[in-house]
Design a protein around this motif. Structure first.
Motif, PDB file in Angstrom:
ATOM      1  N   THR A 185      74.782 -67.345-120.249  1.00 49.26           N
ATOM      2  CA  THR A 185      76.508 -66.017-119.919  1.00 49.26           C
ATOM      3  C   THR A 185      75.674 -65.399-118.972  1.00 49.26           C
ATOM      4  OG1 THR A 185      77.259 -66.624-121.873  1.00 49.26           O
ATOM      5  CG2 THR A 185      77.497 -64.875-120.694  1.00 49.26           C
ATOM      6  N   LEU A 186      76.709 -65.178-117.570  1.00 48.63           N
ATOM      7  CA  LEU A 186      76.332 -64.119-116.705  1.00 48.63           C
ATOM      8  C   LEU A 186      76.609 -62.888-116.811  1.00 48.63           C
ATOM      9  CD1 LEU A 186      75.399 -63.970-113.568  1.00 48.63           C
ATOM     10  CD2 LEU A 186      77.330 -64.609-112.515  1.00 48.63           C
ATOM     11  N   GLY A 187      77.504 -62.879-117.918  1.00 52.27           N
ATOM     12  CA  GLY A 187      77.626 -61.287-118.243  1.00 52.27           C
ATOM     13  C   GLY A 187      78.595 -60.642-117.312  1.00 52.27           C
ATOM     14  N   ASN A 196      78.816 -67.087-109.382  1.00 53.40           N
ATOM     15  CA  ASN A 196      78.543 -67.480-110.424  1.00 53.40           C
ATOM     16  C   ASN A 196      76.883 -67.937-110.451  1.00 53.40           C
ATOM     17  OD1 ASN A 196      80.423 -65.210-110.636  1.00 53.40           O
ATOM     18  ND2 ASN A 196      82.033 -66.463-111.490  1.00 53.40           N
ATOM     19  N   GLU A 197      77.808 -69.311-109.839  1.00 54.45           N
ATOM     20  CA  GLU A 197      76.324 -70.561-110.533  1.00 54.45           C
ATOM     21  C   GLU A 197      75.039 -69.878-109.445  1.00 54.45           C
ATOM     22  OE1 GLU A 197      75.520 -74.683-108.898  1.00 54.45           O
ATOM     23  OE2 GLU A 197      77.617 -74.108-109.867  1.00 54.45           O
ATOM     24  N   ILE A 201      71.273 -68.886-111.609  1.00 56.29           N
ATOM     25  CA  ILE A 201      69.979 -69.300-111.073  1.00 56.29           C
ATOM     26  C   ILE A 201      68.785 -67.956-110.552  1.00 56.29           C
ATOM     27  CG2 ILE A 201      68.492 -70.456-109.539  1.00 56.29           C
ATOM     28  CD1 ILE A 201      71.329 -72.416-109.326  1.00 56.29           C
ATOM     29  N   LEU A 202      68.960 -67.148-110.119  1.00 57.51           N
ATOM     30  CA  LEU A 202      68.373 -66.163-110.135  1.00 57.51           C
ATOM     31  C   LEU A 202      67.995 -64.819-111.042  1.00 57.51           C
ATOM     32  CD1 LEU A 202      69.869 -64.315-106.636  1.00 57.51           C
ATOM     33  CD2 LEU A 202      68.346 -65.608-106.690  1.00 57.51           C
ATOM     34  N   ARG A 203      69.151 -64.844-112.124  1.00 56.13           N
ATOM     35  CA  ARG A 203      68.847 -64.568-113.373  1.00 56.13           C
ATOM     36  C   ARG A 203      68.257 -65.758-114.418  1.00 56.13           C
ATOM     37  NH1 ARG A 203      73.717 -61.333-117.094  1.00 56.13           N
ATOM     38  NH2 ARG A 203      71.967 -60.577-118.041  1.00 56.13           N
ATOM     39  N   LEU A 204      67.598 -66.511-114.302  1.00 54.80           N
ATOM     40  CA  LEU A 204      67.134 -67.460-114.791  1.00 54.80           C
ATOM     41  C   LEU A 204      65.673 -67.595-114.860  1.00 54.80           C
ATOM     42  CD1 LEU A 204      69.160 -70.602-116.243  1.00 54.80           C
ATOM     43  CD2 LEU A 204      68.622 -69.561-117.784  1.00 54.80           C
ATOM     44  N   LEU A 205      65.763 -66.789-113.020  1.00 54.65           N
ATOM     45  CA  LEU A 205      64.900 -66.950-112.022  1.00 54.65           C
ATOM     46  C   LEU A 205      64.040 -65.915-112.594  1.00 54.65           C
ATOM     47  CD1 LEU A 205      65.068 -69.319-108.863  1.00 54.65           C
ATOM     48  CD2 LEU A 205      63.522 -70.332-110.601  1.00 54.65           C
ATOM     49  N   HIS A 206      63.862 -65.019-112.476  1.00 52.33           N
ATOM     50  CA  HIS A 206      63.340 -63.652-112.495  1.00 52.33           C
ATOM     51  C   HIS A 206      63.245 -63.106-114.158  1.00 52.33           C
ATOM     52  CE1 HIS A 206      63.362 -58.899-112.768  1.00 52.33           C
ATOM     53  NE2 HIS A 206      64.071 -58.876-113.948  1.00 52.33           N
ATOM     54  N   ILE A 207      63.999 -64.498-115.339  1.00 49.41           N
ATOM     55  CA  ILE A 207      63.673 -64.274-117.031  1.00 49.41           C
ATOM     56  C   ILE A 207      62.184 -64.299-116.680  1.00 49.41           C
ATOM     57  CG2 ILE A 207      63.530 -64.851-118.764  1.00 49.41           C
ATOM     58  CD1 ILE A 207      66.600 -64.503-118.750  1.00 49.41           C
ATOM     59  N   GLU A 208      62.290 -65.838-116.335  1.00 49.09           N
ATOM     60  CA  GLU A 208      60.919 -67.211-116.003  1.00 49.09           C
ATOM     61  C   GLU A 208      59.718 -65.393-115.214  1.00 49.09           C
ATOM     62  OE1 GLU A 208      58.650 -70.052-116.131  1.00 49.09           O
ATOM     63  OE2 GLU A 208      59.810 -69.743-117.690  1.00 49.09           O
ATOM     64  N   GLU A 209      59.803 -65.285-114.272  1.00 51.34           N
ATOM     65  CA  GLU A 209      58.798 -64.264-113.686  1.00 51.34           C
ATOM     66  C   GLU A 209      58.354 -62.950-114.704  1.00 51.34           C
ATOM     67  OE1 GLU A 209      60.761 -62.941-110.551  1.00 51.34           O
ATOM     68  OE2 GLU A 209      59.873 -64.596-108.648  1.00 51.34           O
TER      69      GLU A 209
END
Length: 242
Positions: A185-187, A196-197, A201-209
């Motif tokens: 969920t993007l939020g 949105n897509e 992707i940017l959010r997932l990359l940020h979480i990984e960092e």
């Protein structure tokens, strides 16, 4: 700094000898003369053996002159080290056959390695300080007032980042794991499916960092705790050699 020579001479307490302790110091000098050096005749050792006497320093000064010691009474550590070296030479001269077939130091060190490899380093040596500083600058390690601490940090970095295993692991290609974006969920909604897509992707990359950052923080905390909780002798109080 005298432990190895005292051990070689079969001194009763090589690890606990403290040159700064007046009683231990005087007893050691008398022991060396009585048991190993034997420069004086037995009847001439009375003044040197009279350890509690206030005249003992004069007897010790005369003794240094008589054995041609290049150091004076004010250079206590250097004089003791020189006397120990003299005693070792006499000990070998008296027992040539006994020590002729002894294994070399290199061979014996393979079976009994010292627990702390830094114990025999002179951290006050200008060459030592210059070498550690140069390595720290190359590896971009923060400066520290204690050069032994800097050297330990250099060792840890080399072991963890520059060892053959670490380099091999770092050079391996990391394959990504497929992620179904529709399950995350993007939020919020940008009003555009493509945006949105991209935002997902940017959010997932940020979480990984953030996860990688947290791992490095944990490693730093563990490293600091290992240093703080590691009691050790302050080797800067002594030096190696004469």
């Amino acid at each position: 700094m005298f432990r190895r020579k005292l051990t070689a001479l079969d001194y009763h307490n090589p690890g606990g000898f403290d040159c700064r302790d007046e009683t231990q110091f005087r007893n050691c000098i008398v022991w060396l003369e009585d048991q190993k050096i034997r420069h004086y005749k037995i009847e001439d050792r009375g003044e040197l053996r009279n350890i509690p006497s206030s005249e003992w320093p004069k007897a010790y000064e005369k003794y240094l002159q008589d054995v041609n010691c290049p150091f004076g009474v004010q250079e206590r550590q250097e004089a003791v080290d020189w006397l120990l070296g003299l005693a070792v030479r006499y000990e070998y001269g008296d027992n040539v056959e006994k020590y002729r077939n002894c294994p070399s130091l290199a061979a014996s060190s393979n079976s009994e390695k010292t627990a702390d490899p830094l114990v025999n380093l002179d951290s006050k040596s200008p060459d030592f300080k210059a070498g550690v500083t140069a390595l720290a600058n190359i590896l971009k390690i923060q400066r520290h007032d204690d050069y032994l601490v800097m050297l330990k940090a250099i060792r840890i970095l080399i072991q963890e980042r520059l060892s053959p295993e670490a380099i091999t692991k770092a050079s391996q290609n990391r394959e990504g794991i497929p992620v179904a974006l529709d399950k995350h969920t993007l939020g919020f909604d940008t009003g555009d499916a493509t945006l949105n897509e991209a935002a997902q992707i940017l959010r997932l990359l940020h979480i990984e960092e953030l996860r990688e950052l947290q791992t490095k923080i944990n490693e730093a905390i563990v490293a600091v705790q290992a240093i703080i909780a590691d009691p050790k002798t302050d080797h800067r109080l002594g030096k190696v050699g004469r």
